[in-house]
Structures are given as structure tokens and as C-alpha cells.
Design an enzyme around this catalytic site. Structure first.
Site, PDB file in Angstrom:
ATOM      1  N   CYS A  86      46.312  43.109  68.774  1.00 44.62           N
ATOM      2  CA  CYS A  86      47.509  42.595  68.051  1.00 44.62           C
ATOM      3  C   CYS A  86      47.365  42.615  66.572  1.00 44.62           C
ATOM      4  O   CYS A  86      47.547  43.869  66.311  1.00 44.62           O
ATOM      5  CB  CYS A  86      47.624  41.198  68.437  1.00 44.62           C
ATOM      6  SG  CYS A  86      49.358  40.446  67.748  1.00 44.62           S
ATOM      7  N   HIS A 203      46.484  40.847  74.549  1.00 51.26           N
ATOM      8  CA  HIS A 203      45.448  39.850  74.028  1.00 51.26           C
ATOM      9  C   HIS A 203      44.259  39.842  75.332  1.00 51.26           C
ATOM     10  O   HIS A 203      44.641  39.091  76.255  1.00 51.26           O
ATOM     11  CB  HIS A 203      45.918  38.325  73.668  1.00 51.26           C
ATOM     12  CG  HIS A 203      46.522  38.553  72.384  1.00 51.26           C
ATOM     13  ND1 HIS A 203      45.978  38.047  71.346  1.00 51.26           N
ATOM     14  CD2 HIS A 203      47.970  38.703  72.138  1.00 51.26           C
ATOM     15  CE1 HIS A 203      46.847  37.935  70.384  1.00 51.26           C
ATOM     16  NE2 HIS A 203      48.068  38.512  70.677  1.00 51.26           N
ATOM     17  N   GLU A 205      41.563  38.341  75.100  1.00 48.92           N
ATOM     18  CA  GLU A 205      40.878  37.262  75.056  1.00 48.92           C
ATOM     19  C   GLU A 205      41.709  35.830  75.693  1.00 48.92           C
ATOM     20  O   GLU A 205      41.058  34.850  76.053  1.00 48.92           O
ATOM     21  CB  GLU A 205      40.628  36.852  73.582  1.00 48.92           C
ATOM     22  CG  GLU A 205      41.588  36.288  72.635  1.00 48.92           C
ATOM     23  CD  GLU A 205      42.508  37.308  72.320  1.00 48.92           C
ATOM     24  OE1 GLU A 205      43.505  37.018  71.440  1.00 48.92           O
ATOM     25  OE2 GLU A 205      42.576  38.474  72.775  1.00 48.92           O
TER      26      GLU A 205
END
Length: 231
Positions: A86, A203, A205
Site C-alpha cells: 500500500c 495488504h 498482513e
């Protein structure tokens, strides 16, 4: 393996990465403040999402001038693994570590939703163990995620096998309505020529535990760990 997570004023995904690395993967992690020039002997640098320095001027434009980015550049030039997600992807393009630029979404709205992306290359430490064509489900959260590069640059990416992820539908088709931001050629992530620096807008994560609705992000982390153990 030890991961270093860069933190700029305005970063907001560093704790998510730290949680996944330490509590899910059971590996080591530390934070790297933007004013630091010491990377603390890490094996992989992560640039997380957020709004570094408020994204003033242009997303990532101020962050690239931070002392830590000079250290990250030297680390990458020496072959170190660097992953930007990002805002981290935006910083990497502004710093010249990745080709192209991230422009405002074509809809001119902030997009926060789940997307699918297709693995286009296994020739990186971040995707080496993921099957080619694998469809992964991850969230996005950005206002400036439209990847752009000129025609000559795009040709170099294609010829160099540097397009690592493309937005797709759940079946892997490159449908136009599966592109959440209008990125050129459905591009969701690219790597550098040396293949040790990767940037993507989704993302990983936030897709690393069942409770979050997807564990596909762990495929990337597992690939990093596997590659590192074989070096």
C-alpha cells in the site's frame, strides 16, 4: 529470520505486520523509525501501509527523503529483501526502487474492500513457493492505488517478468470490474529487475489469520521464509 518494519509519521499498518510476524509466524521483528539509518541487521525490510507524513505533496514523496530510506536503498542494492504494501509501495516508487507510479483511483474515491489477485510470476522471494496462477484474496485500503507506467516501461515490465500480481475475479479472470482502481493492465504488484524488491497495493498482513477471512497473505510470508533458509 528478522524483519524490520519501517515506521513513518502517519504509518498505520506496522502493528499488523508485527503481530503477524511475531505472533503468527513466530519470527523476529523490530520497528525502524524513519529518522534511523541503522537497519539493525534485519534480513527483510517491510514498508507498511498508512499515510506517511500525511501523504502531503504526493503519496510517498516526503517519506522517500527520510534517512531510513537511504539505508533501505543501500540494503536493496546489496540484495536484501524489501516488501512494500500500500503506502509502502508508493514510497518505493517515489524512491526509485520500483518502476512506475501510483495515481489517484480512477473513481476518485477511497477504496476499502476485499479483492482477488493472481500470481503472475514465481521468480521472486515473495512468490517462489506459490503456484503460478494462484488466486489470492486480500483487502485493499487506498485512495492512490492506480498503477501507471509509460508504454516503454510497461513493455520492460512484461519482458522482464516483473509484473508479479494482477487484479482478477474469484476465478482468476482478468475482468475489468475486478480492477478496483483502474490500474494499467490490472497490475496489483511489481518487482525490480533484481527481483528482491516487491511492492503491492493489497495488504497481506490483513489476510494472515482465519478470523480475518483469509490466510492467503501467509503464502507470501512462507515464501520469504523458505527462500531465506535456502540462501
Amino acid at each position: 529470520m528478522k524483519f524490520g518494519i519501517v515506521v513513518f509519521p502517519g504509518s498505520w499498518s506496522q502493528q499488523d505486520f508485527y503481530h503477524v510476524i511475531v505472533n503468527v509466524l513466530k519470527e523476529q521483528a523490530c520497528y525502524l523509525w524513519h529518522k534511523e539509518a541503522d537497519l539493525k541487521d534485519v534480513d527483510c525490510v517491510i514498508l507498511p501501509g498508512g499515510f506517511a507524513h500525511g501523504d502531503y505533496l504526493r503519496a510517498g514523496a516526503i517519506a522517500r527523503l527520510s534517512p531510513v530510506m537511504r539505508a533501505v536503498t543501500a540494503f536493496a542494492e546489496a540484495g536484501g529483501f524489501v516488501l512494500g504494501s500500500c503506502n509502502g509501495f508508493q514510497v518505493l516508487t517515489e524512491a526509485g526502487l520500483l518502476p512506475g507510479a501510483l495515481l489517484p483511483n480512477d473513481c476518485l474515491h477511497y477504496r476499502c474492500r476485499w479483492v482477488h489477485l493472481r500470481v503472475e510470476s514465481r521468480q521472486t522471494p515473495f512468490t517462489a513457493t506459490i503456484p503460478l496462477g494462484q488466486v489470492m484474496r486480500m483487502p485493499i485500503s487506498h485512495g492512490d492505488g492506480r498503477y501507471f507506467i509509460d508504454q516503454a516501461g510497461w513493455r520492460r515490465l512484461v519482458d522482464g517478468d516483473q509484473i508479479i500480481f494482477r487484479y482478477c475475479d474469484a476465478n482468476g479472470a482478468l475482468a475489468k470490474d475486478a480492477n478496483p482502481n483502474g490500474s494499467l493492465d490490472q497490475i496489483a504488484g511489481v518487482c525490480n529487475e533484481r527481483r528482491n524488491v516487491l511492492g503491492l497495493m493489497p495488504h497481506p498482513e490483513r489476510a494472515a489469520e482465519p478470523i480475518l477471512g483469509s490466510e492467503d497473505g501467509c503464502l507470501m510470508f512462507a515464501s520469504i521464509l523458505d527462500t531465506f533458509t535456502r540462501i
